[in-house]
Write an enzyme that holds these catalytic residues in place. Structure first.
Site, PDB file in Angstrom:
ATOM      1  N   ASN A   1      22.401  49.478 -57.803  1.00  0.00           N
ATOM      2  CA  ASN A   1      21.917  50.840 -57.997  1.00  0.00           C
ATOM      3  C   ASN A   1      23.087  51.808 -58.106  1.00  0.00           C
ATOM      4  OD1 ASN A   1      19.097  50.335 -57.880  1.00  0.00           O
ATOM      5  ND2 ASN A   1      19.204  50.196 -55.641  1.00  0.00           N
TER       6      ASN A   1
ATOM      7  N   LYS B   1      17.315  55.642 -63.576  1.00  0.00           N
ATOM      8  CA  LYS B   1      17.063  54.931 -62.319  1.00  0.00           C
ATOM      9  C   LYS B   1      17.696  55.674 -61.135  1.00  0.00           C
ATOM     10  CE  LYS B   1      16.004  51.521 -59.456  1.00  0.00           C
ATOM     11  NZ  LYS B   1      16.716  50.234 -59.474  1.00  0.00           N
TER      12      LYS B   1
ATOM     13  N   ASN C   1      16.167  56.759 -57.513  1.00  0.00           N
ATOM     14  CA  ASN C   1      16.766  56.337 -56.250  1.00  0.00           C
ATOM     15  C   ASN C   1      17.108  57.532 -55.364  1.00  0.00           C
ATOM     16  OD1 ASN C   1      18.422  53.580 -57.827  1.00  0.00           O
ATOM     17  ND2 ASN C   1      16.787  53.443 -56.328  1.00  0.00           N
TER      18      ASN C   1
END
Length: 321
Positions: A102, A199, A203
């Protein structure tokens, strides 16, 4: 395809089982209780009503597994130096190394990030950009036992990949076909950087809040107070991404019900949180563009503060023990 998954956490284990069941020669780099359980009883994924089981070669010594066609690095971003220190035996000239972390990846083209994301240039030296594959993963998982994983998003297991160096595009396309054959979505992408920021927005605006509030990601997303706070964070980060000339918006998909973010899972297990790639790196890029991010800055301060308190408590408990 000969594939090694480096890291037997919830995400890595889920990918490994699915790839093995599709007929690939899959191995795992694992340690401790996970290694013992996998070698004794195999690896199991509970996905909805389905139980997926596979027997895999697993070792804490990458040299014993040999060179691979692809290595999927499912360790956290702050664990990359440990990966770099032991990865060489897994690699040959054409090995693809997929970095499924991530946040902002080590290879991201922005000034000043290398000391933060790849200290001493270890990953670049051992792997190199010509073997590196950028990735964005969407797959909600949790460890129920050292060798048992609950996949809480059985209808959505996606690994978007793209070559960091244009010379490896054909090999990346082959790996994409292997992923699809294993039931893992792997869509084509024209700009992986945009997918990374999309993304990252989810997150930062949901997963980090889940860590702070210690509730599921869906509960945080739906909360009357935290939901709008997350939306404000998303707007700030989308502005930074647009300054990077990326087609990104602040839209966020609702998380899977009942799933605790990986950051919260890590903190509850006494592991370090993913901070540099998820928090500090986006802040640095925002500053380079002169973009103010007050809501995101507050989030970063709260997350770092809580992480420091947890570390202090862990040290105090160890001293008492």
């Amino acid at each position: 395809m000969r594939i090694c998954v480096f890291g037997a956490g919830a995400v890595g284990g889920n990918l490994a089982v699915r790839l093995a069941l599709a007929g690939n020669e899959v191995s795992l780099v694992a340690r401790g209780a996970a290694l013992a359980a996998i070698n004794s009883d195999g690896l199991q994924v509970l996905a909805g009503d389905d139980v997926l089981e596979a027997r895999l070669s697993a070792s804490d010594d990458p040299a014993s597994l040999g060179a691979q066609d692809a290595v999927i690095v499912a360790a956290k971003a702050h664990q990359l130096p440990a990966f770099a220190a032991t990865a060489a035996p897994l690699l040959h000239r054409d090995t693809l190394v997929v970095f499924a972390q991530n946040g902002i990846p080590w290879w991201y083209p922005a000034a000043g990030l290398q000391p933060l994301l790849d200290p001493d240039g270890a990953v670049e030296h051992v792997v190199g950009r010509e073997r590196s594959t950028g990735a964005v993963i969407y797959s909600a998982n949790a460890k129920l036992a050292p060798n048992i994983i609950r996949n809480t998003s059985p209808q959505r297991n996606r690994l978007t990949i793209a070559a960091v160096d244009p010379g490896s595009q054909a090999r990346v396309a082959q790996l994409r076909r292997v992923l699809r054959a294993a039931g893992i979505e792997s869509p084509d992408t024209d700009d992986l950087r945009a997918a990374i920021w999309q993304k990252l927005i989810g997150n930062a605006s949901v997963s980090v809040l889940s860590f702070l509030d210690e509730r599921t990601s869906r509960e945080v997303f739906d909360d009357a107070w935290l939901g709008p706070a997350g939306a404000a964070i998303a707007e700030e980060l989308a502005a930074v991404a647009r300054a990077e000339c990326l087609a990104v918006d602040a839209a966020r998909a609702a998380p899977a019900p009942g799933h605790f973010s990986s950051m919260l899972q890590d903190s509850r297990a006494g592991r370090p949180i993913e901070a540099a790639a998820l928090l500090t790196a986006p802040q640095m890029i925002a500053r380079q563009h002169g973009i103010a991010t007050p809501c995101f800055d507050l989030l970063c301060g709260l997350a770092y503060g809580k992480a420091a308190r947890l570390q202090a408590q862990a040290r105090a408990t160890a001293d008492l023990g």
